[in-house]
Write a protein that holds these residues in place. Structure first.
Motif, PDB file in Angstrom:
ATOM      1  N   ALA A  31      -6.856   5.365   2.400  1.00 23.42           N
ATOM      2  CA  ALA A  31      -5.762   5.187   3.359  1.00 23.42           C
ATOM      3  C   ALA A  31      -5.358   6.524   3.971  1.00 23.42           C
ATOM      4  O   ALA A  31      -5.046   6.596   5.166  1.00 23.42           O
ATOM      5  CB  ALA A  31      -4.574   4.525   2.680  1.00 23.42           C
ATOM      6  N   LYS A  32      -5.375   7.569   3.185  1.00 30.01           N
ATOM      7  CA  LYS A  32      -5.068   8.897   3.723  1.00 30.01           C
ATOM      8  C   LYS A  32      -6.159   9.362   4.685  1.00 30.01           C
ATOM      9  O   LYS A  32      -5.867   9.965   5.712  1.00 30.01           O
ATOM     10  CB  LYS A  32      -4.899   9.913   2.584  1.00 30.01           C
ATOM     11  CG  LYS A  32      -3.593   9.755   1.839  1.00 30.01           C
ATOM     12  CD  LYS A  32      -3.452  10.786   0.755  1.00 30.01           C
ATOM     13  CE  LYS A  32      -2.138  10.630   0.012  1.00 30.01           C
ATOM     14  NZ  LYS A  32      -1.989  11.592  -1.084  1.00 30.01           N
ATOM     15  N   ALA A  52       1.119   4.145  -2.891  1.00 31.46           N
ATOM     16  CA  ALA A  52       0.969   5.575  -2.621  1.00 31.46           C
ATOM     17  C   ALA A  52       2.138   6.376  -3.182  1.00 31.46           C
ATOM     18  O   ALA A  52       1.988   7.554  -3.513  1.00 31.46           O
ATOM     19  CB  ALA A  52       0.844   5.815  -1.125  1.00 31.46           C
ATOM     20  N   GLN A  53       3.299   5.738  -3.303  1.00 31.13           N
ATOM     21  CA  GLN A  53       4.461   6.409  -3.881  1.00 31.13           C
ATOM     22  C   GLN A  53       4.408   6.428  -5.401  1.00 31.13           C
ATOM     23  O   GLN A  53       5.246   7.043  -6.046  1.00 31.13           O
ATOM     24  CB  GLN A  53       5.748   5.725  -3.416  1.00 31.13           C
ATOM     25  CG  GLN A  53       6.006   5.897  -1.939  1.00 31.13           C
ATOM     26  CD  GLN A  53       7.156   5.038  -1.447  1.00 31.13           C
ATOM     27  OE1 GLN A  53       7.760   4.288  -2.206  1.00 31.13           O
ATOM     28  NE2 GLN A  53       7.458   5.154  -0.169  1.00 31.13           N
ATOM     29  N   LEU A  84      -1.187   6.105   6.101  1.00 29.58           N
ATOM     30  CA  LEU A  84      -0.045   6.278   5.205  1.00 29.58           C
ATOM     31  C   LEU A  84       0.918   7.321   5.766  1.00 29.58           C
ATOM     32  O   LEU A  84       0.481   8.362   6.258  1.00 29.58           O
ATOM     33  CB  LEU A  84      -0.494   6.735   3.810  1.00 29.58           C
ATOM     34  CG  LEU A  84      -1.110   5.682   2.911  1.00 29.58           C
ATOM     35  CD1 LEU A  84      -1.570   6.311   1.606  1.00 29.58           C
ATOM     36  CD2 LEU A  84      -0.133   4.570   2.635  1.00 29.58           C
ATOM     37  N   ILE A 131      -5.598   4.708  -2.111  1.00 34.76           N
ATOM     38  CA  ILE A 131      -4.708   5.722  -1.538  1.00 34.76           C
ATOM     39  C   ILE A 131      -5.524   6.790  -0.815  1.00 34.76           C
ATOM     40  O   ILE A 131      -5.181   7.206   0.291  1.00 34.76           O
ATOM     41  CB  ILE A 131      -3.815   6.325  -2.646  1.00 34.76           C
ATOM     42  CG1 ILE A 131      -2.877   5.252  -3.189  1.00 34.76           C
ATOM     43  CG2 ILE A 131      -3.028   7.517  -2.117  1.00 34.76           C
ATOM     44  CD1 ILE A 131      -2.203   5.630  -4.490  1.00 34.76           C
ATOM     45  N   GLN A 132      -6.609   7.226  -1.444  1.00 27.71           N
ATOM     46  CA  GLN A 132      -7.450   8.249  -0.823  1.00 27.71           C
ATOM     47  C   GLN A 132      -8.041   7.755   0.496  1.00 27.71           C
ATOM     48  O   GLN A 132      -8.018   8.461   1.501  1.00 27.71           O
ATOM     49  CB  GLN A 132      -8.569   8.649  -1.782  1.00 27.71           C
ATOM     50  CG  GLN A 132      -9.478   9.734  -1.247  1.00 27.71           C
ATOM     51  CD  GLN A 132     -10.582  10.092  -2.228  1.00 27.71           C
ATOM     52  OE1 GLN A 132     -10.753   9.445  -3.257  1.00 27.71           O
ATOM     53  NE2 GLN A 132     -11.321  11.128  -1.914  1.00 27.71           N
ATOM     54  N   LEU A 150       0.836  -1.209   0.000  1.00 24.06           N
ATOM     55  CA  LEU A 150       0.000   0.000   0.000  1.00 24.06           C
ATOM     56  C   LEU A 150       0.868   1.256   0.000  1.00 24.06           C
ATOM     57  O   LEU A 150       0.590   2.214  -0.738  1.00 24.06           O
ATOM     58  CB  LEU A 150      -0.944   0.004   1.202  1.00 24.06           C
ATOM     59  CG  LEU A 150      -1.836   1.236   1.368  1.00 24.06           C
ATOM     60  CD1 LEU A 150      -2.765   1.397   0.170  1.00 24.06           C
ATOM     61  CD2 LEU A 150      -2.632   1.139   2.658  1.00 24.06           C
ATOM     62  N   CYS A 151       1.932   1.254   0.796  1.00 21.39           N
ATOM     63  CA  CYS A 151       2.843   2.413   0.826  1.00 21.39           C
ATOM     64  C   CYS A 151       3.516   2.610  -0.525  1.00 21.39           C
ATOM     65  O   CYS A 151       3.676   3.740  -0.988  1.00 21.39           O
ATOM     66  CB  CYS A 151       3.885   2.237   1.928  1.00 21.39           C
ATOM     67  SG  CYS A 151       3.201   2.364   3.586  1.00 21.39           S
ATOM     68  N   ARG A 161      -6.649   1.932  -7.459  1.00 23.74           N
ATOM     69  CA  ARG A 161      -5.490   2.410  -6.703  1.00 23.74           C
ATOM     70  C   ARG A 161      -5.751   3.774  -6.085  1.00 23.74           C
ATOM     71  O   ARG A 161      -5.439   4.010  -4.921  1.00 23.74           O
ATOM     72  CB  ARG A 161      -4.262   2.534  -7.619  1.00 23.74           C
ATOM     73  CG  ARG A 161      -3.674   1.238  -8.018  1.00 23.74           C
ATOM     74  CD  ARG A 161      -2.535   1.465  -9.023  1.00 23.74           C
ATOM     75  NE  ARG A 161      -2.083   0.184  -9.491  1.00 23.74           N
ATOM     76  CZ  ARG A 161      -0.925  -0.358  -9.138  1.00 23.74           C
ATOM     77  NH1 ARG A 161      -0.106   0.293  -8.364  1.00 23.74           N
ATOM     78  NH2 ARG A 161      -0.589  -1.544  -9.565  1.00 23.74           N
ATOM     79  N   THR A 162      -6.300   4.664  -6.892  1.00 22.91           N
ATOM     80  CA  THR A 162      -6.522   6.024  -6.385  1.00 22.91           C
ATOM     81  C   THR A 162      -7.489   6.025  -5.211  1.00 22.91           C
ATOM     82  O   THR A 162      -7.297   6.765  -4.245  1.00 22.91           O
ATOM     83  CB  THR A 162      -7.064   6.932  -7.504  1.00 22.91           C
ATOM     84  OG1 THR A 162      -8.224   6.326  -8.094  1.00 22.91           O
ATOM     85  CG2 THR A 162      -6.014   7.177  -8.570  1.00 22.91           C
ATOM     86  N   SER A 178       4.887  11.494   2.445  1.00 20.27           N
ATOM     87  CA  SER A 178       6.059  11.366   1.581  1.00 20.27           C
ATOM     88  C   SER A 178       6.196  12.539   0.670  1.00 20.27           C
ATOM     89  O   SER A 178       5.369  13.346   0.533  1.00 20.27           O
ATOM     90  CB  SER A 178       5.986  10.086   0.764  1.00 20.27           C
ATOM     91  OG  SER A 178       4.748   9.948   0.134  1.00 20.27           O
TER      92      SER A 178
END
Length: 140
Positions: free
Chosen positions: A131-132, A89-90, A137, A128-129, A85-86, A124-125, A140
């Motif tokens: 997770a934020k 996000a990168q 997360l 990430i959203q 997941l990290c 994916r987006t 970074s």
């Protein structure tokens, strides 16, 4: 993005203008070549320093978000899934993540699928959203 393009376009135009001025000066016989090259270098040195100072705004402090480890455990994310997941996000692709974590690409696809399921997302987006939003997360 448009601002960056504008800055680089302006710098290229300034460089071309300086080269034309130096060509004109050489044709007139007013200046030596070394003086012209040195002045161009000094001008771009100051432009670089100016741009660097604008980027390093000292008034802007990064806001540190603590990682919510309890939320990670509540979601049931394994350590490897969290690593994946990290990396997502990168901005890494499955192939890049597999290379970075020394596993096969199909293993990464499985981990990504598990992350999607546990976060209840489809892309994916979205992962990430979410997770934020859950503050799981690192910044970074």
């Amino acid at each position: 993005m448009k601002k960056t393009i504008f800055i680089f376009a302006t710098l290229i135009i300034a460089l071309l203008l300086l080269f034309q001025l130096s060509k004109f000066s050489i044709m007139q016989g007013n200046s030596s070549l070394e003086f012209i090259i040195a002045s161009i270098a000094i001008i771009f040195l100051f432009i670089g320093i100016y741009i660097n100072r604008r980027k390093e705004n000292p008034n802007q402090k990064p806001t540190a978000v603590a990682i919510n480890h309890a939320q990670i455990e509540a979601l049931g994310l394994s350590k490897r899934e969290y690593e994946v997941l990290c990396k997502l996000a990168q901005g890494h692709t499955n192939k890049e993540i597999a290379s970075l974590l020394f596993v096969s690409e199909s293993t990464i696809k499985t981990h990504v699928s598990n992350v999607y399921t546990k976060l209840d997302v489809k892309r994916r987006t979205q992962a990430i959203q979410k997770a934020k939003e859950l503050e799981i997360l690192p910044i970074s």
